[in-house]
Design a protein around this motif. Structure first.
Motif, PDB file in Angstrom:
ATOM      1  N   ASP A  45       0.848  -1.195   0.000  1.00  0.00           N
ATOM      2  CA  ASP A  45       0.000   0.000   0.000  1.00  0.00           C
ATOM      3  C   ASP A  45       0.885   1.247   0.000  1.00  0.00           C
ATOM      4  O   ASP A  45       1.559   1.533   0.985  1.00  0.00           O
ATOM      5  CB  ASP A  45      -0.903   0.001   1.243  1.00  0.00           C
ATOM      6  N   SER A 141     -10.654   6.678   0.105  1.00  0.00           N
ATOM      7  CA  SER A 141      -9.997   6.628   1.403  1.00  0.00           C
ATOM      8  C   SER A 141     -10.473   7.822   2.220  1.00  0.00           C
ATOM      9  O   SER A 141     -10.628   8.923   1.674  1.00  0.00           O
ATOM     10  CB  SER A 141      -8.475   6.669   1.219  1.00  0.00           C
ATOM     11  N   ASN A 142     -10.716   7.585   3.467  1.00  0.00           N
ATOM     12  CA  ASN A 142     -11.132   8.642   4.392  1.00  0.00           C
ATOM     13  C   ASN A 142     -12.494   9.234   4.042  1.00  0.00           C
ATOM     14  O   ASN A 142     -12.789  10.374   4.394  1.00  0.00           O
ATOM     15  CB  ASN A 142     -10.065   9.744   4.462  1.00  0.00           C
ATOM     16  N   PRO A 191      -3.395   0.362  11.672  1.00  0.00           N
ATOM     17  CA  PRO A 191      -4.086  -0.723  12.381  1.00  0.00           C
ATOM     18  C   PRO A 191      -3.629  -0.916  13.816  1.00  0.00           C
ATOM     19  O   PRO A 191      -4.397  -1.406  14.642  1.00  0.00           O
ATOM     20  CB  PRO A 191      -3.755  -1.960  11.529  1.00  0.00           C
ATOM     21  N   ARG A 238      10.101  -6.821  12.888  1.00  0.00           N
ATOM     22  CA  ARG A 238       8.673  -6.479  13.004  1.00  0.00           C
ATOM     23  C   ARG A 238       7.931  -6.796  11.704  1.00  0.00           C
ATOM     24  O   ARG A 238       6.770  -7.218  11.736  1.00  0.00           O
ATOM     25  CB  ARG A 238       8.511  -5.003  13.336  1.00  0.00           C
TER      26      ARG A 238
HETATM   27  P1  NDP Z   1       0.751   1.510  11.815  1.00  0.00           P
HETATM   28  O1  NDP Z   1      -0.435   1.385  12.730  1.00  0.00           O
HETATM   29  O2  NDP Z   1       0.999   0.458  10.808  1.00  0.00           O
HETATM   30  O3  NDP Z   1       2.026   1.674  12.767  1.00  0.00           O
HETATM   31  C1  NDP Z   1       3.331   1.871  12.278  1.00  0.00           C
HETATM   32  C2  NDP Z   1       4.241   2.156  13.484  1.00  0.00           C
HETATM   33  O4  NDP Z   1       4.246   1.044  14.367  1.00  0.00           O
HETATM   34  C3  NDP Z   1       5.675   2.408  13.102  1.00  0.00           C
HETATM   35  O5  NDP Z   1       6.170   3.394  14.006  1.00  0.00           O
HETATM   36  C4  NDP Z   1       6.368   1.074  13.352  1.00  0.00           C
HETATM   37  O6  NDP Z   1       7.719   1.289  13.741  1.00  0.00           O
HETATM   38  C5  NDP Z   1       5.560   0.520  14.497  1.00  0.00           C
HETATM   39  N1  NDP Z   1       5.432  -0.943  14.464  1.00  0.00           N
HETATM   40  C6  NDP Z   1       5.105  -1.702  13.390  1.00  0.00           C
HETATM   41  N2  NDP Z   1       5.059  -2.997  13.717  1.00  0.00           N
HETATM   42  C7  NDP Z   1       5.353  -3.088  15.029  1.00  0.00           C
HETATM   43  C8  NDP Z   1       5.471  -4.174  15.925  1.00  0.00           C
HETATM   44  N3  NDP Z   1       5.264  -5.426  15.532  1.00  0.00           N
HETATM   45  N4  NDP Z   1       5.797  -3.895  17.227  1.00  0.00           N
HETATM   46  C9  NDP Z   1       5.995  -2.630  17.620  1.00  0.00           C
HETATM   47  N5  NDP Z   1       5.892  -1.549  16.816  1.00  0.00           N
HETATM   48  C10 NDP Z   1       5.594  -1.783  15.516  1.00  0.00           C
HETATM   49  O7  NDP Z   1       0.661   2.973  11.162  1.00  0.00           O
HETATM   50  P2  NDP Z   1       0.633   3.579   9.687  1.00  0.00           P
HETATM   51  O8  NDP Z   1       0.170   4.965   9.854  1.00  0.00           O
HETATM   52  O9  NDP Z   1       1.909   3.395   8.995  1.00  0.00           O
HETATM   53  O10 NDP Z   1      -0.516   2.768   8.934  1.00  0.00           O
HETATM   54  C11 NDP Z   1      -0.277   1.630   8.113  1.00  0.00           C
HETATM   55  C12 NDP Z   1      -0.450   1.960   6.660  1.00  0.00           C
HETATM   56  O11 NDP Z   1      -1.757   2.505   6.419  1.00  0.00           O
HETATM   57  C13 NDP Z   1       0.485   3.072   6.136  1.00  0.00           C
HETATM   58  O12 NDP Z   1       1.812   2.652   5.978  1.00  0.00           O
HETATM   59  C14 NDP Z   1      -0.231   3.440   4.859  1.00  0.00           C
HETATM   60  O13 NDP Z   1       0.014   2.460   3.873  1.00  0.00           O
HETATM   61  C15 NDP Z   1      -1.683   3.420   5.324  1.00  0.00           C
HETATM   62  N6  NDP Z   1      -2.150   4.757   5.762  1.00  0.00           N
HETATM   63  C16 NDP Z   1      -3.104   5.373   5.007  1.00  0.00           C
HETATM   64  C17 NDP Z   1      -3.591   6.610   5.348  1.00  0.00           C
HETATM   65  C18 NDP Z   1      -4.643   7.236   4.492  1.00  0.00           C
HETATM   66  O14 NDP Z   1      -4.950   8.414   4.701  1.00  0.00           O
HETATM   67  N7  NDP Z   1      -5.219   6.543   3.551  1.00  0.00           N
HETATM   68  C19 NDP Z   1      -3.087   7.347   6.523  1.00  0.00           C
HETATM   69  C20 NDP Z   1      -2.102   6.611   7.289  1.00  0.00           C
HETATM   70  C21 NDP Z   1      -1.678   5.358   6.925  1.00  0.00           C
HETATM   71  P3  NDP Z   1       9.015   0.978  12.807  1.00  0.00           P
HETATM   72  O15 NDP Z   1       8.673   1.336  11.398  1.00  0.00           O
HETATM   73  O16 NDP Z   1      10.036   1.875  13.410  1.00  0.00           O
HETATM   74  O17 NDP Z   1       9.330  -0.481  12.976  1.00  0.00           O
END
Ligand code: NDP
Length: 282
Positions: A45, A141-142, A191, A238
């Motif tokens: 994504d 989206s949104n 998520p 992760r």
């Molecule tokens: P997430 O809820 O996926 O969280 C990501 C964060 O959690 C990062 O800081 C990551 O750290 C950390 N993390 C991931 N896995 C673990 C784990 N197993 N244990 C502990 N910490 C963890 O947030 P996102 O906002 O990135 O949402 C996911 C996706 O949704 C985005 O990448 C994007 O594709 C989409 N999105 C869409 C939006 C929209 O407006 N349509 C807005 C926001 C997101 P690290 O990377 O340092 O490991």
């Protein structure tokens, strides 16, 4: 273990678990996506707004996978809602990815306070992209309930998906219920609430009992609720951990315990789509 697919209202199928690349720096995206593909992810994504579509395409090609083996989503950026701008943006996305279609293209935000409130002509342009084969599926989206109702009243195509903020603290019930009543698949962004939900005291005992991490417990909850998820991480351990969701199942009481964490609107982490009007500078 095989990732289940969800059938969309246009007859196509999407892997229920993918890999998100929001806030992955462009120079690190090919590496992160390569790790994800090696771990088994086949759904990525991205978005024009993230600036990293190029790295996604590079990683898919470097993995030696056929284009048809990987499900790729991208999104129309906020500055390009007018039909001619949207057409240029669609072409730009394909150019950056280096592919001649995306599996799914989304209007990233409805922007109801911009463009004289017109997201309908933008959606009709998305219908063109599907007809031309640039996008196999189209979605939004949104989008809030009122935005979806307007598309239903004024256009021909029901969005295949609605990608919305959704996690245990903000379960976005009204929008998710509208989606499910109208054949729209819900994709849950953030998520794990960008990590903020993982220290919740309700999760530690579940993690202990199932022998899983809090992130795996929350992601499994999404899967059992029927949502499509694509957690983001740049940390290889992760990335692998978040893929290991299909060798256990939460009991109904444990699903209910996570349901109970909802904080309603107070749990929203990101912007409210009714007022969000950010347009990136060129
Ligand atoms: P997430 O809820 O996926 O969280 C990501 C964060 O959690 C990062 O800081 C990551 O750290 C950390 N993390 C991931 N896995 C673990 C784990 N197993 N244990 C502990 N910490 C963890 O947030 P996102 O906002 O990135 O949402 C996911 C996706 O949704 C985005 O990448 C994007 O594709 C989409 N999105 C869409 C939006 C929209 O407006 N349509 C807005 C926001 C997101 P690290 O990377 O340092 O490991």
């Amino acid at each position: 273990m095989a990732v289940p697919t969800i059938e969309l209202n246009d007859g196509t199928a999407i892997p229920q678990l993918g890999f998100g690349v929001f806030q992955v720096p462009p120079a690190e995206t090919a590496e992160a996506v390569s790790v994800a593909l090696a771990a088994g992810y086949r759904h990525i994504d991205t978005a024009e707004m993230y600036g990293n579509e190029r790295g996604v395409g590079e990683a898919v090609r470097a993995a030696g996978l056929d284009r048809g083996d990987v499900y790729i989503t991208s999104k129309l950026n906020n500055g390009f809602h007018r039909p001619d701008d949207a057409r240029r943006a669609m072409a730009g996305t394909l150019e950056e990815l280096g592919f001649d279609y995306v599996d799914l293209f989304l209007i990233h935000w409805p922007l109801p306070t911009l463009y004289d409130g017109d997201f309908v002509s933008t959606w009709q342009t998305m219908e063109e992209f599907k007809a031309a084969g640039h996008a196999r599926s189209i979605g939004v989206s949104n989008f809030q309930v009122a935005h979806l109702e307007r598309l239903a009243a004024e256009t021909e195509t029901v969005p295949a998906v609605n990608q919305i903020e959704l996690h245990p603290y903000f379960q976005n019930h009204d929008v998710a219920a509208y989606d499910s009543a109208h054949g729209i698949a819900t994709e849950a962004w953030a998520p794990i609430a960008q990590g903020k939900v993982l220290d919740d005291p309700a999760l530690a005992p579940l993690a202990e009992r199932y022998g899983k991490s809090p992130a795996q417990i929350v992601l499994r909850w999404h899967i059992q609720r029927g949502y499509i998820v694509f957690p983001k991480s740049v940390t290889p351990a992760r990335i692998k951990e978040n893929f290991e969701l299909f060798d256990f199942e939460l009991e109904p009481d444990d699903v209910a315990a996570i349901d109970a964490l909802d904080r309603g609107e107070a749990g929203r982490n990101g912007p409210n789509p009714d007022v969000f009007d950010y347009v990136p500078a060129d």
